[in-house]
Scaffold this motif. Sequence first.
Motif, mmCIF file in Angstrom:
data_model
loop_
_atom_site.group_PDB
_atom_site.id
_atom_site.type_symbol
_atom_site.label_atom_id
_atom_site.label_comp_id
_atom_site.label_asym_id
_atom_site.label_seq_id
_atom_site.Cartn_x
_atom_site.Cartn_y
_atom_site.Cartn_z
ATOM 1 N N GLU A 116 -21.696 -67.401 9.382
ATOM 2 C CA GLU A 116 -23.086 -67.234 9.799
ATOM 3 C C GLU A 116 -23.723 -66.065 9.063
ATOM 4 O OE1 GLU A 116 -23.141 -64.465 13.731
ATOM 5 O OE2 GLU A 116 -22.412 -66.521 14.057
ATOM 6 N N GLU A 117 -25.045 -66.127 8.952
ATOM 7 C CA GLU A 117 -25.826 -65.041 8.374
ATOM 8 C C GLU A 117 -27.156 -64.942 9.102
ATOM 9 O OE1 GLU A 117 -26.621 -65.118 4.228
ATOM 10 O OE2 GLU A 117 -24.545 -64.701 3.630
ATOM 11 N N ASN A 118 -27.653 -63.725 9.201
ATOM 12 C CA ASN A 118 -29.038 -63.523 9.601
ATOM 13 C C ASN A 118 -29.863 -63.571 8.310
ATOM 14 O OD1 ASN A 118 -31.509 -61.698 9.855
ATOM 15 N ND2 ASN A 118 -30.911 -61.937 12.002
ATOM 16 N N LEU A 119 -30.757 -64.545 8.218
ATOM 17 C CA LEU A 119 -31.462 -64.754 6.960
ATOM 18 C C LEU A 119 -32.249 -63.527 6.517
ATOM 19 C CD1 LEU A 119 -32.788 -68.416 7.315
ATOM 20 C CD2 LEU A 119 -30.777 -67.601 6.077
ATOM 21 N N SER A 167 -22.052 -68.073 0.824
ATOM 22 C CA SER A 167 -23.179 -67.299 1.355
ATOM 23 C C SER A 167 -24.533 -67.956 1.078
ATOM 24 C CB SER A 167 -23.165 -65.881 0.776
ATOM 25 O OG SER A 167 -23.345 -65.909 -0.630
ATOM 26 N N SER A 168 -24.556 -68.948 0.166
ATOM 27 C CA SER A 168 -25.796 -69.687 -0.079
ATOM 28 C C SER A 168 -26.073 -70.717 1.006
ATOM 29 C CB SER A 168 -25.729 -70.417 -1.429
ATOM 30 O OG SER A 168 -25.796 -69.521 -2.503
ATOM 31 N N THR A 169 -25.053 -71.083 1.766
ATOM 32 C CA THR A 169 -25.175 -72.210 2.667
ATOM 33 C C THR A 169 -26.154 -71.982 3.813
ATOM 34 O OG1 THR A 169 -22.889 -72.745 2.085
ATOM 35 C CG2 THR A 169 -23.845 -73.924 3.959
ATOM 36 N N PRO A 170 -26.188 -70.825 4.486
ATOM 37 C CA PRO A 170 -27.176 -70.654 5.557
ATOM 38 C C PRO A 170 -28.611 -70.852 5.091
ATOM 39 C CG PRO A 170 -25.461 -69.011 5.784
ATOM 40 C CD PRO A 170 -25.229 -69.694 4.467
ATOM 41 N N ARG A 171 -28.974 -70.282 3.929
ATOM 42 C CA ARG A 171 -30.354 -70.455 3.461
ATOM 43 C C ARG A 171 -30.620 -71.915 3.082
ATOM 44 N NH1 ARG A 171 -29.413 -66.672 -1.822
ATOM 45 N NH2 ARG A 171 -27.791 -65.920 -0.442
ATOM 46 N N GLN A 172 -29.605 -72.610 2.576
ATOM 47 C CA GLN A 172 -29.785 -74.025 2.266
ATOM 48 C C GLN A 172 -29.921 -74.856 3.536
ATOM 49 O OE1 GLN A 172 -26.666 -75.162 -0.476
ATOM 50 N NE2 GLN A 172 -27.262 -73.585 -1.951
#
Length: 306
Positions: free
Chosen positions: A164-167, A209-214
């Motif tokens: 997970e990431e906070n965008l 790390s690109s996956t959350p924004r995608q």
Amino acid sequence: MSTGRYAPSPSGRMHLGNLMCCLLAWLSTKSKGGQVLLRIEDLDTQRCPRSYADAIVDDLAWLGLAADGPTPPVYQSDRSEIYQRYFDELSRRGLVYPCFCSRSQLHAASAPHRSDGQVIYAGTCRGLTPAEIAERSKTRAPAWRVQVPDEVIAFEDGHMGHYEENLARDCGDFFLRRADGVFAYQLAVVVDDALMGVDEVVRGSDLLSSTPRQLWLYRELGLTPPKFYHLPLLLASDGRRLSKRDGDQSLENLREKYTPEEIIGKLAFACGLQASPAPTTPQALARTFDWSQVPKSDIVLPENLF
């Protein structure tokens, strides 16, 4: 039926790291009875001559990993009008803005950086007025960014597990289009995988790390995301990351030394798919393939394996 894909960037001949990704993508999909499509990610045509794309198609066929999809493959360099439609959709909703920051400004020591060195954009150009935009446009063509929300995007990777990431905090507003007009990877890959019907994406962990924004883009554009499987990176025996620039174990050289079965066997051994580097075929490996066989940490090629 599952649909996977290869999506190589033809900036050089494939090396063993590229081949490992293609092999695992093929095995993951074929073990489910699915089909594998081929897309050539040549958005930057200056760096990606068609001759390298042709070599990739030939290398994959020689190795027994030919794609099932259309011939010739899908080329991103032919799809700018498609990307423009989705870019315009985000623009109409007020999510896209011009960015005039130079590379040196973006990479300044004071700029926030992630642990992997990636710059987190501080939103410098997000609030520019129309007058400021007009003035700056006189001396510099802008790139274009999309404004992300302060939101956590989480998903379960098929191999690496929860991520997970906070965008806003971990990613920041990211590029959709470069100043020279070339569309960015993040937009193109989302649009292409959705429109091609891809429901399984296998790629290197450097793209985790690109996956959350995608995933956020999929949602904002009303598109259906695939299942993601991120695989460990393949490193040279001295721990270096394999690079097309270095010519590390390129298919051009490997084809002179080994048969397709020998290359597949050695690579399968390095990936944990078989107990020895004995020659084999992708078809044989597919019968017993399971993601639990593949390590999660980076794989260092045994010395003298190739």
